[in-house]
Design a protein around this motif. Sequence first.
Motif, short mmCIF file in Angstrom:
data_model
loop_
_atom_site.label_atom_id
_atom_site.label_comp_id
_atom_site.label_asym_id
_atom_site.label_seq_id
_atom_site.Cartn_x
_atom_site.Cartn_y
_atom_site.Cartn_z
N ILE A 69 56.50 62.05 -13.57
CA ILE A 69 55.10 61.84 -13.20
C ILE A 69 54.64 62.91 -12.21
CG2 ILE A 69 53.52 60.28 -12.01
CD1 ILE A 69 54.97 57.94 -13.30
N ALA A 70 55.46 63.20 -11.20
CA ALA A 70 55.07 64.22 -10.22
C ALA A 70 54.90 65.58 -10.87
CB ALA A 70 56.12 64.30 -9.11
N LEU A 71 55.80 65.93 -11.78
CA LEU A 71 55.73 67.24 -12.43
C LEU A 71 54.54 67.33 -13.38
CD1 LEU A 71 59.53 67.67 -13.04
CD2 LEU A 71 58.11 69.12 -11.59
N ALA A 72 54.26 66.25 -14.10
CA ALA A 72 53.11 66.27 -15.00
C ALA A 72 51.81 66.36 -14.22
CB ALA A 72 53.12 65.02 -15.89
N LEU A 73 51.76 65.69 -13.07
CA LEU A 73 50.56 65.78 -12.25
C LEU A 73 50.38 67.20 -11.70
CD1 LEU A 73 48.96 63.23 -10.00
CD2 LEU A 73 49.42 65.48 -9.00
N ALA A 74 51.47 67.81 -11.23
CA ALA A 74 51.38 69.18 -10.72
C ALA A 74 50.97 70.15 -11.81
CB ALA A 74 52.72 69.59 -10.11
N HIS A 75 51.39 69.88 -13.05
CA HIS A 75 51.01 70.72 -14.18
C HIS A 75 49.52 70.62 -14.46
CE1 HIS A 75 51.46 72.81 -18.01
NE2 HIS A 75 50.81 71.81 -18.60
N ARG A 76 49.01 69.40 -14.39
CA ARG A 76 47.58 69.18 -14.68
C ARG A 76 46.69 69.52 -13.49
NH1 ARG A 76 47.14 64.94 -18.55
NH2 ARG A 76 44.92 64.80 -18.07
N ARG A 77 47.20 69.37 -12.27
CA ARG A 77 46.44 69.66 -11.05
C ARG A 77 47.19 70.68 -10.21
NH1 ARG A 77 42.39 66.44 -8.83
NH2 ARG A 77 42.46 68.07 -7.22
N PRO A 78 47.08 71.96 -10.53
CA PRO A 78 47.83 72.99 -9.80
C PRO A 78 47.53 73.02 -8.30
CG PRO A 78 46.90 73.89 -11.82
CD PRO A 78 46.30 72.53 -11.64
N ASP A 79 46.36 72.51 -7.90
CA ASP A 79 46.02 72.52 -6.48
C ASP A 79 46.65 71.36 -5.71
OD1 ASP A 79 44.33 70.67 -7.87
OD2 ASP A 79 42.99 70.62 -6.13
N ALA A 80 47.22 70.39 -6.42
CA ALA A 80 47.81 69.23 -5.74
C ALA A 80 49.10 69.63 -5.04
CB ALA A 80 48.09 68.12 -6.74
N ARG A 81 49.39 68.93 -3.94
CA ARG A 81 50.66 69.10 -3.24
C ARG A 81 51.46 67.81 -3.48
NH1 ARG A 81 47.06 71.85 0.45
NH2 ARG A 81 46.56 69.91 1.54
N GLU A 133 63.25 59.92 -4.64
CA GLU A 133 64.19 59.23 -5.52
C GLU A 133 65.49 58.96 -4.76
OE1 GLU A 133 66.35 57.31 -7.94
OE2 GLU A 133 64.30 57.78 -8.58
N PHE A 134 65.93 57.69 -4.75
CA PHE A 134 67.10 57.34 -3.93
C PHE A 134 68.42 57.65 -4.62
CE2 PHE A 134 67.73 53.71 -6.60
CZ PHE A 134 69.04 53.28 -6.36
N ASP A 135 68.46 57.62 -5.95
CA ASP A 135 69.72 57.79 -6.67
C ASP A 135 70.08 59.27 -6.77
OD1 ASP A 135 71.86 56.52 -8.51
OD2 ASP A 135 71.06 58.20 -9.68
N PRO A 136 71.27 59.67 -6.33
CA PRO A 136 71.60 61.10 -6.32
C PRO A 136 71.64 61.73 -7.71
CG PRO A 136 73.52 59.76 -5.71
CD PRO A 136 72.33 58.86 -5.71
N VAL A 137 72.06 60.99 -8.73
CA VAL A 137 72.10 61.55 -10.08
C VAL A 137 70.68 61.83 -10.56
CG1 VAL A 137 72.74 61.12 -12.48
CG2 VAL A 137 74.28 60.43 -10.63
N ALA A 138 69.80 60.84 -10.41
CA ALA A 138 68.41 61.03 -10.82
C ALA A 138 67.74 62.12 -10.01
CB ALA A 138 67.64 59.71 -10.69
N ALA A 139 68.00 62.15 -8.70
CA ALA A 139 67.38 63.18 -7.85
C ALA A 139 67.81 64.57 -8.29
CB ALA A 139 67.75 62.94 -6.39
N ASP A 140 69.05 64.71 -8.73
CA ASP A 140 69.51 66.01 -9.21
C ASP A 140 68.75 66.42 -10.47
OD1 ASP A 140 71.47 68.27 -9.14
OD2 ASP A 140 72.05 67.42 -11.07
N PHE A 141 68.53 65.47 -11.38
CA PHE A 141 67.72 65.78 -12.57
C PHE A 141 66.31 66.19 -12.15
CE2 PHE A 141 70.94 63.48 -15.09
CZ PHE A 141 71.00 64.30 -16.21
N ALA A 142 65.74 65.48 -11.19
CA ALA A 142 64.39 65.81 -10.72
C ALA A 142 64.34 67.23 -10.15
CB ALA A 142 63.91 64.80 -9.68
N ARG A 143 65.35 67.59 -9.37
CA ARG A 143 65.38 68.95 -8.82
C ARG A 143 65.51 70.00 -9.92
NH1 ARG A 143 68.20 66.27 -4.36
NH2 ARG A 143 70.15 66.39 -5.53
N ARG A 144 66.35 69.72 -10.91
CA ARG A 144 66.50 70.66 -12.02
C ARG A 144 65.19 70.82 -12.78
NH1 ARG A 144 71.45 68.13 -15.12
NH2 ARG A 144 70.91 69.72 -16.67
N ASN A 145 64.52 69.71 -13.03
CA ASN A 145 63.24 69.78 -13.74
C ASN A 145 62.18 70.49 -12.91
OD1 ASN A 145 63.78 68.52 -16.30
ND2 ASN A 145 63.95 66.58 -15.23
#
Length: 291
Positions: free
Chosen positions: A124-136, A141-153
């Motif tokens: 969701i965060a990445l899709a929003l940043a894609h659609r709204r380049p001006d957004a910060r 994410e609390f789970d380390p496995v999921a957080a690693d995927f988020a960082r990679r993406n």
Amino acid sequence: MTLGEWLEEATRELEPAVQAAARPEAEQLAARVLGGETEALAPERELDGRAVRRLRDLVSRRVAGVPLGHLTGVAGFAGLELVVGPGVFVPRAHSELVLEAGLRAVAGVVAPEVVDLCSGSGAIALALAHRRPDARAQAVEFDPVAADFARRNAARRAALGDTAIVVHEGGVTGAGRLTGLDGQAALVLANPPFMPEQAEVSDEFGRYQPRQAIFGGADGLWVVRQVVAAATGLLRPGGTLVLEHGHLHGATVPALLRGTGQFTEVTCHPDQDGWPLYTVAVRAEGGPAAS
């Protein structure tokens, strides 16, 4: 066996499990094994025995409930291709409605500060940043496995030219400290675990998707309550919370938000099939501080 013959076979086997998605999923599995894009698959291509065995194994695993993204290593979300795999929740098309609601909420806000709680793969965060380049945008994410995927993406999307997001590994209750946005965010989005522990779900969600992304305590609201408290602290007056909660909580989550006395304009919205999916609420002007 030709690829076309295998696709017909796979479609028949997948239909009871995934219905109308059977043919597209068969094509995605074929592209995974054979390489290339689904559009380039040639039905007349001859398959050797090894390829057929691999493809049939993937179909069997998909019929058993293994998420498609865990088999292919990627998932599409709002036009983006994200890396996923065992240990991270595969984003669903339903959640694109949550994204659209968030985009509408900040349509008139310049450079909005946005927080995506329970971010998983960062979809969701990445899709929003894609659609709204001006957004910060910041993802928590609390789970380390999921957080690693988020960082990679996040790294992949930034390399493709999207506005970079910040991924924080930590719990929802520490979101204000992690993001530094207490009382400043224009938008908080969240797709927390919301199924009650004893709820009956399909094998895809009960066995293969990460349990911590599905189940939210005895009533399903344990993490949802944390999200509401965190959003209360993160949002500026007039800021918006968009919270996915599924059909079981079409009444309970709006009541929870109204009961805090800290949100107005609380409205529940349906998914593509008419079932309750998410609630939108606006942080009240001058509301009491979060406890």
